[in-house]
Design an enzyme around this catalytic site. Structure first.
Site, PDB file in Angstrom:
ATOM      1  CG  ASP A  25      -1.913   1.004   1.368  1.00  0.00           C
ATOM      2  OD1 ASP A  25      -2.309   1.471   0.318  1.00  0.00           O
ATOM      3  OD2 ASP A  25      -2.320   1.370   2.480  1.00  0.00           O
ATOM      4  CB  CYS A  38     -16.138   4.329   6.974  1.00  0.00           C
ATOM      5  SG  CYS A  38     -17.871   3.834   6.824  1.00  0.00           S
ATOM      6  CB  CYS A  66     -19.213  -0.762   2.072  1.00  0.00           C
ATOM      7  SG  CYS A  66     -17.427  -0.579   2.128  1.00  0.00           S
ATOM      8  CB  CYS A  92     -20.266  -7.412   2.633  1.00  0.00           C
ATOM      9  SG  CYS A  92     -19.915  -8.662   1.376  1.00  0.00           S
TER      10      CYS A  92
END
Length: 308
Positions: free
Chosen positions: A132, A239, A242, A246
């Protein structure tokens, strides 16, 4: 007789497992043809917000052979961070990936160990480790390596373990056996799109980074736009909405990496504790945490935005 390609591939995957990686997939290094128009469109629509760095090194993002000379293989690795315990429900929230020690340090050490193992066992192999921190499209490579598919929320998803894991790569100059792409299993589900508090998932598989709570609370250096007042769902760093909604994350299992365990105070702090947090407490609770990236002042800004 097992050929060397097969033998080396199995060696690498076995060692990755021994080092604690959740899974390991390998693909041939080369130009990511399907990703090029997608990335270009996303940038042209200014979905990177103020993350200007996303516009840099366009060619390198799409072609690892421009990052590592003579590279032949991209070894993609997943490391689980799903916690066994979560914060108090009466708290401002931080993303689960930031509960413990900064993943960059944890994974970089494991990747270096894996590269040294490859060099010791196989020979004069050159490569680089990526966590990353360079222009590598890690989700695209992980998907190409058969580790999952990119879900409608734009995170990598696996039927076996959901999406709560970090993705990292070793790009090396060694030919290996390559894995095949898996199929998409999002189906007609729109749970992530429906649940996003700021409507950042503008259409299936497309996230407007400039509307994402993670962007506001981590990347944005200015004040959070007032139009998002009351829409932040108590998130003060990152956050997980999402991912939390799932259905595939029903299969998430707790990680076994001690360095990802949270500071004990983190789990017990209430909203009042967060509102009154001092810089000393911040330094103690987030000593080696990714939360340091937003600095004490950034976290205070986020908390003030949530409580005003």
């Amino acid at each position: 007789m097992i050929d060397n390609k097969s033998k080396y591939t199995q060696l690498i995957k076995s060692e990755a497992k021994r080092l604690g990686f959740l899974s390991c997939g390998i693909s041939k290094a080369g130009f990511l043809e399907a990703e090029a128009p997608r990335l270009e469109k996303w940038l042209n629509n200014n979905m990177n917000g103020q993350m200007q760095y996303m516009e840099n090194h366009f060619d390198k993002r799409l072609d690892p052979t421009k990052l590592v000379e003579d590279s032949k293989s991209v070894v993609s690795l997943l490391l689980n961070y799903y916690p066994s315990e979560n914060q108090s429900e009466k708290a401002f929230k931080i993303s689960k990936y930031a509960y413990g020690t900064d993943y960059h340090f944890v994974i970089k050490d494991k990747l270096k160990s894996l590269l040294h193992f490859i060099q010791d066992e196989i020979g004069d192999i050159h490569g680089r480790a990526f966590v990353d921190s360079a222009p590598v499209l890690d989700k695209a490579w992980a998907a190409k390596s058969g580790l999952g598919w990119i879900g409608k929320h734009s995170n990598l998803l696996s039927q076996q373990v959901g999406s709560f894991y970090f993705i990292a790569e070793l790009i090396i100059d060694l030919d290996l056996e390559y894995d095949s792409v898996t199929t998409d299993h999002c189906g007609t589900c729109t749970a992530c799109i429906d649940a996003c508090p700021t409507e950042a998932i503008t259409e299936p598989y497309v996230v407007d980074g400039g509307k994402c709570i993670s962007y506001f609370t981590i990347e944005l250096r200015e004040n959070i736009p007032t139009e998002f007042k009351g829409k932040m769902d108590d998130w003060m760093f990152g956050c997980d909405v999402c991912q939390d909604v799932c259905p595939w994350n029903r299969f998430s299992k707790s990680h076994s990496e001690p360095l990802f365990n949270p500071h004990p105070e983190l789990l017990s702090m209430t909203k009042k504790d967060w509102e009154e947090i001092t810089e000393d407490t911040f330094k103690k609770v987030f000593k080696n945490s990714p939360v340091k990236r937003t600095k004490f002042s950034g976290l205070k800004r986020n908390i003030n935005f949530l409580k005003d």
